[in-house]
Structures are given as structure tokens and as C-alpha cells.
Write a protein that holds these residues in place. Structure first.
Motif, PDB file in Angstrom:
ATOM      1  N   TYR A   3       0.816  -1.204   0.000  1.00 39.67           N
ATOM      2  CA  TYR A   3       0.000   0.000   0.000  1.00 39.67           C
ATOM      3  C   TYR A   3       0.857   1.264   0.000  1.00 39.67           C
ATOM      4  CZ  TYR A   3      -4.397  -2.400  -0.110  1.00 39.67           C
ATOM      5  OH  TYR A   3      -5.455  -3.150  -0.552  1.00 39.67           O
ATOM      6  N   LEU A  36      -0.376 -10.838   8.134  1.00 39.58           N
ATOM      7  CA  LEU A  36      -1.022 -11.377   6.927  1.00 39.58           C
ATOM      8  C   LEU A  36      -1.278 -10.335   5.835  1.00 39.58           C
ATOM      9  CD1 LEU A  36      -3.782 -13.949   7.902  1.00 39.58           C
ATOM     10  CD2 LEU A  36      -1.904 -14.223   6.301  1.00 39.58           C
ATOM     11  N   VAL A  37      -1.634  -9.117   6.229  1.00 40.32           N
ATOM     12  CA  VAL A  37      -2.001  -8.140   5.212  1.00 40.32           C
ATOM     13  C   VAL A  37      -0.788  -7.620   4.447  1.00 40.32           C
ATOM     14  CG1 VAL A  37      -2.994  -5.835   4.857  1.00 40.32           C
ATOM     15  CG2 VAL A  37      -4.105  -7.421   6.419  1.00 40.32           C
ATOM     16  N   TRP A  62       4.294 -14.798   4.022  1.00 38.53           N
ATOM     17  CA  TRP A  62       2.828 -14.750   4.048  1.00 38.53           C
ATOM     18  C   TRP A  62       2.261 -16.155   4.238  1.00 38.53           C
ATOM     19  CZ3 TRP A  62      -0.468 -16.758   0.082  1.00 38.53           C
ATOM     20  CH2 TRP A  62      -1.828 -16.537   0.338  1.00 38.53           C
ATOM     21  N   ALA A 118      -7.432  -5.166  10.733  1.00 43.28           N
ATOM     22  CA  ALA A 118      -8.209  -5.616   9.567  1.00 43.28           C
ATOM     23  C   ALA A 118      -9.646  -5.918   9.941  1.00 43.28           C
ATOM     24  CB  ALA A 118      -7.566  -6.858   8.944  1.00 43.28           C
ATOM     25  N   GLY A 119      -9.864  -6.296  11.200  1.00 37.94           N
ATOM     26  CA  GLY A 119     -11.173  -6.848  11.532  1.00 37.94           C
ATOM     27  C   GLY A 119     -12.098  -5.982  12.332  1.00 37.94           C
ATOM     28  N   THR A 137     -13.695  -2.486   9.893  1.00 33.95           N
ATOM     29  CA  THR A 137     -14.472  -2.940   8.740  1.00 33.95           C
ATOM     30  C   THR A 137     -15.838  -3.478   9.186  1.00 33.95           C
ATOM     31  OG1 THR A 137     -13.138  -4.910   8.969  1.00 33.95           O
ATOM     32  CG2 THR A 137     -12.628  -3.489   7.114  1.00 33.95           C
ATOM     33  N   ARG A 157      -2.011  -3.343  -5.675  1.00 32.67           N
ATOM     34  CA  ARG A 157      -1.000  -4.388  -5.837  1.00 32.67           C
ATOM     35  C   ARG A 157       0.217  -3.802  -6.532  1.00 32.67           C
ATOM     36  NH1 ARG A 157      -4.012  -6.428  -2.927  1.00 32.67           N
ATOM     37  NH2 ARG A 157      -4.897  -8.515  -2.929  1.00 32.67           N
ATOM     38  N   ALA A 212     -16.094  -6.646  -2.211  1.00 32.97           N
ATOM     39  CA  ALA A 212     -16.013  -6.077  -0.862  1.00 32.97           C
ATOM     40  C   ALA A 212     -15.020  -6.865  -0.010  1.00 32.97           C
ATOM     41  CB  ALA A 212     -17.382  -6.067  -0.212  1.00 32.97           C
ATOM     42  N   PHE A 213     -14.969  -8.192  -0.196  1.00 27.22           N
ATOM     43  CA  PHE A 213     -14.015  -9.016   0.555  1.00 27.22           C
ATOM     44  C   PHE A 213     -12.852  -9.442  -0.335  1.00 27.22           C
ATOM     45  CE2 PHE A 213     -18.037  -9.875   2.922  1.00 27.22           C
ATOM     46  CZ  PHE A 213     -17.628  -9.424   4.171  1.00 27.22           C
ATOM     47  N   ARG A 270      -5.718 -14.107  -1.735  1.00 24.81           N
ATOM     48  CA  ARG A 270      -5.577 -13.072  -0.713  1.00 24.81           C
ATOM     49  C   ARG A 270      -6.911 -12.427  -0.370  1.00 24.81           C
ATOM     50  NH1 ARG A 270       0.285 -11.150   0.209  1.00 24.81           N
ATOM     51  NH2 ARG A 270      -0.780 -10.705   2.152  1.00 24.81           N
ATOM     52  N   CYS A 283     -10.430 -11.957   1.758  1.00 30.43           N
ATOM     53  CA  CYS A 283     -10.556 -11.768   3.209  1.00 30.43           C
ATOM     54  C   CYS A 283     -10.862 -13.076   3.943  1.00 30.43           C
ATOM     55  CB  CYS A 283     -11.663 -10.765   3.488  1.00 30.43           C
ATOM     56  SG  CYS A 283     -11.912 -10.519   5.245  1.00 30.43           S
ATOM     57  N   PRO A 284      -9.993 -13.497   4.864  1.00 28.41           N
ATOM     58  CA  PRO A 284     -10.286 -14.712   5.632  1.00 28.41           C
ATOM     59  C   PRO A 284     -11.310 -14.454   6.734  1.00 28.41           C
ATOM     60  CG  PRO A 284      -8.193 -13.780   6.351  1.00 28.41           C
ATOM     61  CD  PRO A 284      -8.680 -12.909   5.220  1.00 28.41           C
ATOM     62  N   TYR A 290     -16.519 -14.606   9.693  1.00 23.45           N
ATOM     63  CA  TYR A 290     -16.475 -13.993  11.022  1.00 23.45           C
ATOM     64  C   TYR A 290     -17.356 -12.751  11.038  1.00 23.45           C
ATOM     65  CZ  TYR A 290     -14.053 -11.205  14.723  1.00 23.45           C
ATOM     66  OH  TYR A 290     -13.738 -10.419  15.787  1.00 23.45           O
ATOM     67  N   THR A 291     -17.100 -11.840  10.097  1.00 23.74           N
ATOM     68  CA  THR A 291     -17.848 -10.587  10.050  1.00 23.74           C
ATOM     69  C   THR A 291     -19.324 -10.810   9.786  1.00 23.74           C
ATOM     70  OG1 THR A 291     -16.101  -9.136   9.389  1.00 23.74           O
ATOM     71  CG2 THR A 291     -18.238  -8.590   8.563  1.00 23.74           C
TER      72      THR A 291
HETATM   73  C1  HEM Z   1     -17.050  -6.093   6.649  1.00 26.57           C
HETATM   74  C2  HEM Z   1     -15.919  -6.570   7.101  1.00 26.57           C
HETATM   75  C3  HEM Z   1     -14.692  -6.829   6.280  1.00 26.57           C
HETATM   76  C4  HEM Z   1     -14.397  -6.418   5.017  1.00 26.57           C
HETATM   77  C5  HEM Z   1     -15.248  -5.578   4.064  1.00 26.57           C
HETATM   78  C6  HEM Z   1     -13.080  -6.932   4.706  1.00 26.57           C
HETATM   79  C7  HEM Z   1     -12.439  -6.739   3.496  1.00 26.57           C
HETATM   80  C8  HEM Z   1     -11.198  -7.246   3.191  1.00 26.57           C
HETATM   81  C9  HEM Z   1     -10.543  -7.083   1.918  1.00 26.57           C
HETATM   82  C10 HEM Z   1     -11.116  -6.310   0.725  1.00 26.57           C
HETATM   83  C11 HEM Z   1      -9.350  -7.705   1.987  1.00 26.57           C
HETATM   84  C12 HEM Z   1      -8.280  -7.759   0.901  1.00 26.57           C
HETATM   85  C13 HEM Z   1      -7.299  -6.635   1.104  1.00 26.57           C
HETATM   86  C14 HEM Z   1      -6.236  -6.595   0.037  1.00 26.57           C
HETATM   87  O1  HEM Z   1      -6.123  -7.496  -0.761  1.00 26.57           O
HETATM   88  O2  HEM Z   1      -5.469  -5.639   0.002  1.00 26.57           O
HETATM   89  C15 HEM Z   1      -9.230  -8.268   3.307  1.00 26.57           C
HETATM   90  C16 HEM Z   1      -8.147  -8.962   3.767  1.00 26.57           C
HETATM   91  C17 HEM Z   1      -8.016  -9.406   5.063  1.00 26.57           C
HETATM   92  N1  HEM Z   1      -8.975  -9.368   6.045  1.00 26.57           N
HETATM   93 FE1  HEM Z   1     -10.824  -8.599   5.881  1.00 26.57          FE
HETATM   94  N2  HEM Z   1     -12.600  -7.622   5.784  1.00 26.57           N
HETATM   95  C18 HEM Z   1     -13.554  -7.590   6.765  1.00 26.57           C
HETATM   96  C19 HEM Z   1     -13.474  -8.172   8.008  1.00 26.57           C
HETATM   97  C20 HEM Z   1     -12.382  -8.857   8.487  1.00 26.57           C
HETATM   98  C21 HEM Z   1     -12.297  -9.451   9.801  1.00 26.57           C
HETATM   99  C22 HEM Z   1     -13.415  -9.445  10.838  1.00 26.57           C
HETATM  100  C23 HEM Z   1     -11.045  -9.974   9.913  1.00 26.57           C
HETATM  101  C24 HEM Z   1     -10.400 -10.677  11.071  1.00 26.57           C
HETATM  102  C25 HEM Z   1     -10.948 -10.930  12.218  1.00 26.57           C
HETATM  103  C26 HEM Z   1     -10.354  -9.718   8.659  1.00 26.57           C
HETATM  104  C27 HEM Z   1      -9.058 -10.090   8.390  1.00 26.57           C
HETATM  105  C28 HEM Z   1      -8.440  -9.916   7.178  1.00 26.57           C
HETATM  106  C29 HEM Z   1      -7.068 -10.342   6.919  1.00 26.57           C
HETATM  107  C30 HEM Z   1      -6.126 -11.008   7.912  1.00 26.57           C
HETATM  108  C31 HEM Z   1      -6.803 -10.018   5.579  1.00 26.57           C
HETATM  109  C32 HEM Z   1      -5.503 -10.254   4.815  1.00 26.57           C
HETATM  110  C33 HEM Z   1      -5.590 -11.571   4.071  1.00 26.57           C
HETATM  111  C34 HEM Z   1      -4.349 -11.912   3.264  1.00 26.57           C
HETATM  112  O3  HEM Z   1      -3.786 -11.042   2.598  1.00 26.57           O
HETATM  113  O4  HEM Z   1      -3.975 -13.087   3.303  1.00 26.57           O
HETATM  114  N3  HEM Z   1     -11.195  -9.044   7.817  1.00 26.57           N
HETATM  115  N4  HEM Z   1     -10.375  -7.984   4.027  1.00 26.57           N
END
Ligand code: HEM
Length: 514
Positions: free
Chosen positions: A134, A147-148, A155, A310-311, A314, A385, A446-447, A452, A454-455, A459-460
């Protein structure tokens, strides 16, 4: 010997001059000539964009456009047309230069594209060709090396250790913890109502949503020790705000090393070696196991920061916008309440609420409604990216180090993808899933998706669905006249002045049955 000394001095000065010249020409190459060469290289492939400006690239122009947008009056409450206020530059440049264009994040060339073939190739790639980056050292400090922000083997190692936190058993406890926190919130609302006129009270849903998601995530990370972590998290939020400000304004010099209470607390826990079912316990167990490659204690600290950053915000954002949409579409509030009351019952029909994840799976309308909320109010407006080597992507040749912007917010509003009503709220479009709503699965980001993606997605969804079902059963709610409709992108997309709601108790007198 005097002449020897003089020769030495001359030599040192000459060397220093050569070095300085070399540094200047390298910087000039990087900041000026290279930029023109890259712009020319893309132009020959038919890709144009706003002109490069020395050092700042397009950032100055972006900032100017944002200042103009910020001066505008609030939007009409029923309007979802905020994207041109948050990303005015993307609107302008997409109109001027088309679906794919070149702009500059400082001296770094960046390709913006809404070409779904390009999006798919970037997000599905498993060869580490497109790395998470970023371009913001401060964001990296917030997330740490977790992770992010990591790529490649690091990773993969983080992923193996951390991913069990999202398994079914843990999601069940997320659901239980959410219920507990929501019960507390409901009790607070009932109290406020009682202290007021006995029928209704005004609350700021934005604050409650934050408090709620914070209450859950701190227990997911710290388990029984969550109370001690609270203060640290409060500090963490301040740091996040500073970082986002610094990102929005590249002139602010880098913040110095941030040592937060959170880090100290995590260190103490790691030193004590106490396991548990929380994230720290999971990582500690992995470090004792011989099968999984473990994380160092600095990496564990980073991972806690990552999961927090991350969590938390959002999830709060999704909940807030969901509640907002239910006030401006009261018919949907009714429909969802009706669905909750119908589906969330025990077999004998007595107990009005089933405490299980399966029960949530039956709430089809709620799920469609949340997908529509995520489409119109995606918490993260874009993905970035960086190409790790020269490559060709959707017939475009990229040089190593080029950034790629995937504008989630713009893709979610594309009429070409979603149809002419793309700007309107219509959860029924998801009746037959994402493919039924759009002509392409990569339209709903959105996820994100792919390796990569969103894991924390389940949860959300469990968290937000649980809170909403509990609120819907108990309260009806409408928008306060104090509400100002000005979404802003600060950490994630949130209402600029919070979400004041009027809540009314539907179960007057039934305090215990929540
Ligand atoms: C509405 C809720 C959420 C949205 C919209 C969301 C959205 C995203 C998005 C778009 C990414 C990809 C980011 C990228 O590629 O640059 C991402 C990655 C990630 N999110 Fe979420 N997220 C949410 C909730 C959560 C929650 C609750 C957690 C953990 C408790 C979480 C943990 C992560 C992690 C660890 C990554 C990185 C994954 C990786 O690169 O391997 N997210 N999320």
C-alpha cells in the motif's frame, strides 16, 4: 607532505563531487526521466492518463479535487451517490481516459483499471507476481509484518499459523461473544429509554458498532486477558487515525517508531507462555508444535495488530451502514424483522431465538440485504497491488514495480456490470446470488477474492447478522434529524458525523428475554 595532504583533500573533494553528481542524476532519472519513459511506454500501448508532476505525481491534483468535494453541502439522505465525492479523481480520469489509465502515486506509476479480465488475473494469481503493497510505511507500522502486509513465503507461514482462528469452532465462539456484547448494548439502550420518556432514546449507532466489534475482536485476540488490552487498543485506534491522516497528506513527515501498550501487553503474554483458545494461544501452540513452521514473537505481535486493524473497523462499518439503510428503507426493516421472528425459533415455537450459526443461514433476506449494503457501502474502496517483475496482463505490458489500483467502489457501481439500477438500493438483485445480480463474479469485491481474499468474511457476516437479528427482534429504529449524510473514507468508509438513531423498544416490559 603538505602537497600530499593537498592531493588527498582534492581527491576527497573530487570523489564527493562525483558521488553527489551520481546521486543527483539517479534521483533525476527516478523522479523525472523515468516517469516520462514509463508514461511513453504506456501511451504506446494506448494507455493515457493525467500528466506526471515532479515528485508528487498525481497526488497534488488528487488533493485539490478532494478539497473541492469536501466544501460541498451534505448529500440528500436517500442518495447513494457519494462515490464522486470520495474518489473525484477516478471519476474525472475514467471519463477522460477510459476504463484503464495511468496515474501517479508520487513517483510511482499506477495503473487504474475496471477491466474485469485484468482484475481476475491479478486477484487469482498464485505466483506472487502481484504483491500486497500500500506504499505507506505508516500503514505497515499499524499492521506490522502480518497477513495483510507480507508476501511470498512469509505470508504462507503466517497464513498456516493464523488461519485456524477462522475455523468453525472459533466462529461459534465469535457468535457467542457477539451475543454477549449485544446483550450488554441492548441493556444500555433499554436503560437509556427508561431514563428518558420510557418509549424511545437517541443513540449513536456508529459508536455502539465500534464498541461492539472492539469487544469481540479483543477477546478473539487476547481471550481472558482482554480487559487489560483495552487501553492498548484505544491507543491503537489513535495511531490508526494518525496514520490515515499521514496517508491523505504526503507532506506530513513519517511518524517515529510507535511503541504502544498493546505491544507491551502482547509481549508479557508471550513471555508467560499461557495458552488459550485465543489468537495468541493459537500462535503459542503453533510455536511449540513441530509440524507447523512457527512465528517469531515480533511476528506474533504483528499478527495481533493485523487482525485488530483488519477486523475491527471494517465490521463496525458494515453494521453501521446496514442500520442506516434499514432506517431509510423502513419496508426492509419490516421484512427483515418478520424474517427473523419467523426463522429464529425453537422447534416448539416457544423460545423466540435460536443461538446458532445454522439459524443465521436461514435468513436469506438478511443475507441479500447485507450483500447490497456491502455493494453500495463497501468498507474498503480500493485494492492496491505491485508487480514483482515485468509481465503482460490483459494484453498490457507492465514493468516491474508498477502499482495496480482495483477500484472496488467504482466496480460496485458499474451500470455495465450491474444494470441500469446500479446506483439504487435493491437487495433483491442478489436473489440468485452474485452471478444472478452481476454478469461476472469478480464484480463483487467487498471481501476481494482469490488467495488473498478476506479470511474474516464469515467472522464478520456472523457478527453483523447476530447483532442485527438481536436488534431487529427488540427495537424499531429510525434516523435522527441530527444525521448528516456525508460518507467519508477514513480508515474505512464511515459516516462523517456518526449515525444518530432513535430506537424504540418493541418489547416493553420484557427486560430479561433478549
Ligand atoms: C465487513 C468486514 C470486512 C471487510 C469488508 C473486509 C475486506 C477485506 C478485503 C477487501 C481484503 C483484501 C485486502 C487486500 O487485498 O489488500 C481483506 C483482507 C483481510 N482481512 Fe478482511 N474484511 C472484513 C473483516 C475482516 C475481519 C473481521 C477480519 C479478522 C478478524 C479480517 C481479516 C483480514 C485479513 C487477515 C486479511 C488479509 C488476508 C491476506 O492477505 O492473506 N477481515 N479484508
Amino acid at each position: 607532505s603538505i602537497s600530499m595532504e593537498a592531493t588527498m583533500v582534492v581527491m576527497v573533494h573530487t570523489l564527493a563531487a562525483i558521488l553527489t553528481l551520481w546521486l543527483i542524476s539517479r534521483s533525476l532519472w527516478h523522479l523525472v526521466w523515468r516517469s516520462y519513459a514509463v508514461a511513453g511506454w504506456f501511451e504506446r500501448q494506448g494507455i493515457r492518463g493525467p500528466p506526471y508532476r515532479f515528485v508528487l505525481g498525481s497526488l497534488w491534483e488528487m488533493k485539490q479535487m478532494l478539497v473541492v468535494e469536501r466544501g460541498k453541502t451534505p448529500l440528500d439522505i436517500g442518495s447513494h451517490d457519494y462515490t464522486s465525492r470520495i474518489n473525484p479523481f477516478f471519476h474525472k480520469w475514467a471519463a477522460d481516459y477510459g476504463k484503464t489509465f495511468l496515474y501517479w502515486l508520487g513517483p510511482t506509476p499506477t495503473i487504474y483499471s475496471t477491466d474485469l479480465e485484468l482484475v481476475k488475473q491479478v486477484l487469482e494469481n498464485r505466483t506472487e507476481l502481484f504483491q500486497n503493497d500500500y506504499l505507506n510505511p505508516i500503514l505497515e507500522r499499524i499492521f506490522g509484518k502480518g497477513l495483510v502486509t507480507t508476501n511470498g513465503d512469509d505470508w504462507k507461514r503466517h497464513r498456516r499459523v493464523v488461519h485456524p482462528i477462522f475455523n468453525h469452532e472459533n466462529l461459534k465462539s465469535v457468535s457467542a461473544m457477539t451475543r454477549e456484547s449485544t446483550q450488554k448494548m441492548i441493556a444500555q439502550w433499554c436503560n437509556l429509554i427508561e431514563k428518558g420518556d420510557g418509549h424511545q432514546a437517541e443513540i449513536d449507532m456508529g459508536c455502539y458498532a465500534e464498541e461492539l466489534t472492539l469487544g469481540v475482536i479483543e477477546r478473539v485476540i487476547f481471550g481472558a486477558h482482554y480487559k487489560e488490552a483495552r487501553e492498548g487498543f484505544a491507543e491503537g485506534k489513535e495511531i490508526q487515525k494518525l496514520a490515515v491522516r499521514a496517508f491523505a497528506d504526503p507532506q506530513i513527515p513519517g511518524l517515529r517508531s510507535i511503541t504502544s501498550k498493546t505491544t507491551r501487553l502482547i509481549k508479557e503474554r508471550l513471555a508467560s507462555g499461557v495458552d488459550g483458545d485465543d489468537l495468541i494461544g493459537l500462535m503459542l501452540r503453533a510455536s511449540k508444535s513441530e509440524e507447523v513452521e512457527s512465528l517469531s514473537s515480533d511476528e506474533m505481535i504483528s499478527e495481533c495488530k493485523t487482525i485488530f486493524a483488519a477486523g475491527q473497523d471494517t465490521g463496525a462499518t458494515l453494521l453501521t451502514w446496514g442500520m442506516f439503510l434499514l432506517t431509510i428503507y423502513p419496508e426492509w426493516q419490516e421484512r427483515l424483522r418478520e424474517e427473523v421472528l419467523r426463522e429464529c425459533r425453537d422447534d416448539d415455537g416457544d423460545a423466540p431465538y435460536i443461538n446458532s450459526i445454522q439459524a443465521l443461514g436461514k435468513l436469506k433476506l438478511l443475507n441479500m440485504f447485507l450483500l447490497e449494503t456491502l455493494r453500495l457501502y463497501s468498507p474498503l474502496p480500493f485494492l492496491l497491488r505491485k508487480t514483482a517483475s515485468d509481465t503482460t496482463l490483459a494484453n498490457i505490458k507492465f514493468r516491474k514495480g508498477t502499482m495496480i489500483t482495483i477500484p472496488v467502489m467504482m466496480l460496485h457501481r458499474s451500470k455495465e456490470i450491474w444494470g441500469l439500477d446500479a446506483d439504487e438500493f435493491n437487495p433483491m438483485r442478489f436473489e440468485k446470488g452474485v452471478l444472478g445480480a452481476a454478469n461476472n463474479t469478480y464484480a463483487m469485491l467487498a471481501f476481494s477474492c482469490g488467495p488473498r481474499g478476506c479470511p474474516g468474511r464469515n467472522y464478520t457476516m456472523i457478527e453483523v447478522q447476530t447483532v442485527m437479528t438481536m436488534i431487529l427482534r427488540r427495537f424499531s429504529f429510525s434516523l435522527s434529524s441530527q444525521y448528516v449524510h456525508m460518507p467519508r473514507n477514513f480508515i474505512s468508509l464511515a459516516p462523517r458525523y456518526g449515525l444518530p438513531l432513535i430506537v424504540r423498544n418493541l418489547l416493553d416490559g420484557e427486560k430479561s428475554d433478549i
